[in-house]
Design a protein around this motif. Structure first.
Motif, PDB file in Angstrom:
ATOM      1  N   LEU A   1      -8.283   5.704  -1.055  1.00 42.54           N
ATOM      2  CA  LEU A   1      -7.237   6.664  -1.423  1.00 42.54           C
ATOM      3  C   LEU A   1      -7.767   7.727  -2.269  1.00 42.54           C
ATOM      4  O   LEU A   1      -8.436   8.116  -2.777  1.00 42.54           O
ATOM      5  CB  LEU A   1      -5.680   6.402  -2.487  1.00 42.54           C
TER       6      LEU A   1
ATOM      7  N   GLU B   1       0.671  -1.044   0.041  1.00 39.16           N
ATOM      8  CA  GLU B   1       0.034  -0.058   0.250  1.00 39.16           C
ATOM      9  C   GLU B   1       0.891   1.065   0.110  1.00 39.16           C
ATOM     10  O   GLU B   1       0.893   2.362  -0.506  1.00 39.16           O
ATOM     11  CB  GLU B   1      -0.632  -0.459   0.932  1.00 39.16           C
ATOM     12  N   GLU B   2       1.884   1.467   0.879  1.00 42.81           N
ATOM     13  CA  GLU B   2       2.869   2.620   1.347  1.00 42.81           C
ATOM     14  C   GLU B   2       3.649   2.552   0.189  1.00 42.81           C
ATOM     15  O   GLU B   2       3.417   3.805  -1.258  1.00 42.81           O
ATOM     16  CB  GLU B   2       4.199   1.994   2.035  1.00 42.81           C
TER      17      GLU B   2
ATOM     18  N   HIS C   1      -8.114  -1.141  -5.063  1.00 42.88           N
ATOM     19  CA  HIS C   1      -8.197   0.165  -4.571  1.00 42.88           C
ATOM     20  C   HIS C   1      -8.967   1.117  -5.155  1.00 42.88           C
ATOM     21  O   HIS C   1      -8.801   1.141  -6.289  1.00 42.88           O
ATOM     22  CB  HIS C   1      -6.586   0.392  -4.288  1.00 42.88           C
TER      23      HIS C   1
ATOM     24  N   TYR D   1      -4.623   8.239   2.514  1.00 43.74           N
ATOM     25  CA  TYR D   1      -4.947   7.141   2.998  1.00 43.74           C
ATOM     26  C   TYR D   1      -6.054   7.678   3.659  1.00 43.74           C
ATOM     27  O   TYR D   1      -5.830   8.201   4.884  1.00 43.74           O
ATOM     28  CB  TYR D   1      -3.496   6.333   3.785  1.00 43.74           C
TER      29      TYR D   1
ATOM     30  N   ILE E   1       0.829   4.301  -2.904  1.00 47.76           N
ATOM     31  CA  ILE E   1       0.654   5.878  -2.052  1.00 47.76           C
ATOM     32  C   ILE E   1       2.134   6.906  -2.867  1.00 47.76           C
ATOM     33  O   ILE E   1       2.135   7.700  -4.157  1.00 47.76           O
ATOM     34  CB  ILE E   1       0.570   6.070  -0.918  1.00 47.76           C
TER      35      ILE E   1
END
Lengths: 143, 180
Positions: free
Chosen positions: B38, B15-16, B89, B32, B19
């Motif tokens: 997002l 996820e990081e 996502h 987040y 992003i």
């Protein structure tokens, strides 16, 4: 001599219905077709084309857009034809009385033969309404 | 067997990374929000550019377009929800446009008919003008002559009383007695 009564008598033996249902009106009236209340035992048949129909059942709240389609259906039906308005929403807008997009007076759009109140009307109320048509034809003068 | 903790750690690192990628590619700050959601705020001029980049990154599905009316700020907030089947996502792109002259570029160059229908709905309900959309005809409100009904300064109860009811009609008199 062919009188109005003779013509109508033949029709009311078996009323063929075309349904114009919006929203919850559809799901609430469907039991009438099913085996529990079974409208076919009174000669009521739901047909697939307005050209075969004697009666138009309108249920659920109507919008100006859907009313245009209902008018087209009504124009396609052969005479004599009847319009039944089922339920409060159809007749007056019901709980959507202050909505900008529901029909408030259905009689501005179509000549309604009978109003059946309820939210939704009971199946018995619908049968009663159709029975009233039969009685009405019986009471017509034979001339 | 991977333990629950390490699995979560792995998920978090993916996820990081996503992003980070979005931050560098979209050239904006991606927040987040909750799990798998997002948010990103951008300028209205950049909408087509940003969406093209997001599309290329895997956000291929335009779920919906929605509009929020911020009456006191004088802004309309247009929100695009993009779903990615590869990353699993939801990317929410938000942009604020002027409330008096609501104009924004259409996304039909990317999503075609799908974007076109969503934009038609926003056009009739909020009066947003989507530049480049060839078909902004009414979707539900045929023959509608009033203002866009979902704007907050449109009092539809007053409108309905004025346009659709007759106070002299005994059946409809009762509607005029309903308080606000």
């Amino acid at each position: 001599m062919i009188t109005k009564k003779k013509v109508m008598k033949k029709i009311v033996k078996s009323v063929w219905v075309f349904n114009w249902f919006n929203s919850c009106g559809f799901t609430e009236i469907v039991p009438v077709v099913g085996s529990r209340w079974d409208m076919e035992r009174f000669g009521l048949v739901a047909v697939n084309s307005p050209r075969k129909a004697d009666a138009l059942f309108i249920a659920g709240y109507q919008t100006p857009k859907s009313m245009k389609r209902a008018q087209q259906i009504y124009e396609q039906m052969p005479s004599p034809k009847f319009v039944f308005a089922l339920g409060c929403c159809t007749m007056t807008g019901g709980m959507y009385w202050d909505s900008y997009n529901t029909v408030k007076r259905i009689d501005d759009y179509l000549p309604v033969f009978m109003y059946i109140p309820g939210c939704p009307p009971r199946p018995e109320a619908i049968f009663d309404a159709v029975h009233k048509v039969v009685v009405h034809v019986d009471e017509l003068p034979d001339e | 067997m991977m333990s629950e903790k390490s699995r979560q750690n792995k998920k978090q690192s993916i996820e990081e990374k996503l992003i980070e990628d979005l931050n560098s590619i979209l050239d904006a700050t991606v927040n987040y929000q909750t799990e798998r959601r997002l948010w990103v705020n951008i300028e209205p001029d950049l909408i087509v550019e940003t969406c093209t980049k997001a599309y290329e990154l895997g956000f291929e599905h335009l779920s919906t377009i929605s509009v929020t009316d911020w009456l006191d700020k004088g802004k309309l907030e247009v929100t695009y929800h993009l779903w990615s089947y590869t990353h699993n996502h939801l990317l929410t792109i938000k942009t604020k446009i002027d409330r008096k002259k609501p104009k924004i570029s259409s996304l039909n160059s990317i999503w075609g008919g799908n974007a076109e229908t969503c934009e038609r709905e926003c056009h009739e309900l909020f009066g947003v003008d989507f530049k480049g959309n060839p078909n902004l005809t009414p979707l539900f409100l045929e023959d509608w002559e009033g203002p866009p009904p979902f704007l907050k300064d449109f009092d539809w109860r007053e409108y309905v009383k004025k346009e659709m009811y007759d106070q002299k009609n005994p059946r409809e008199k009762v509607y005029f007695e309903v308080r606000k």
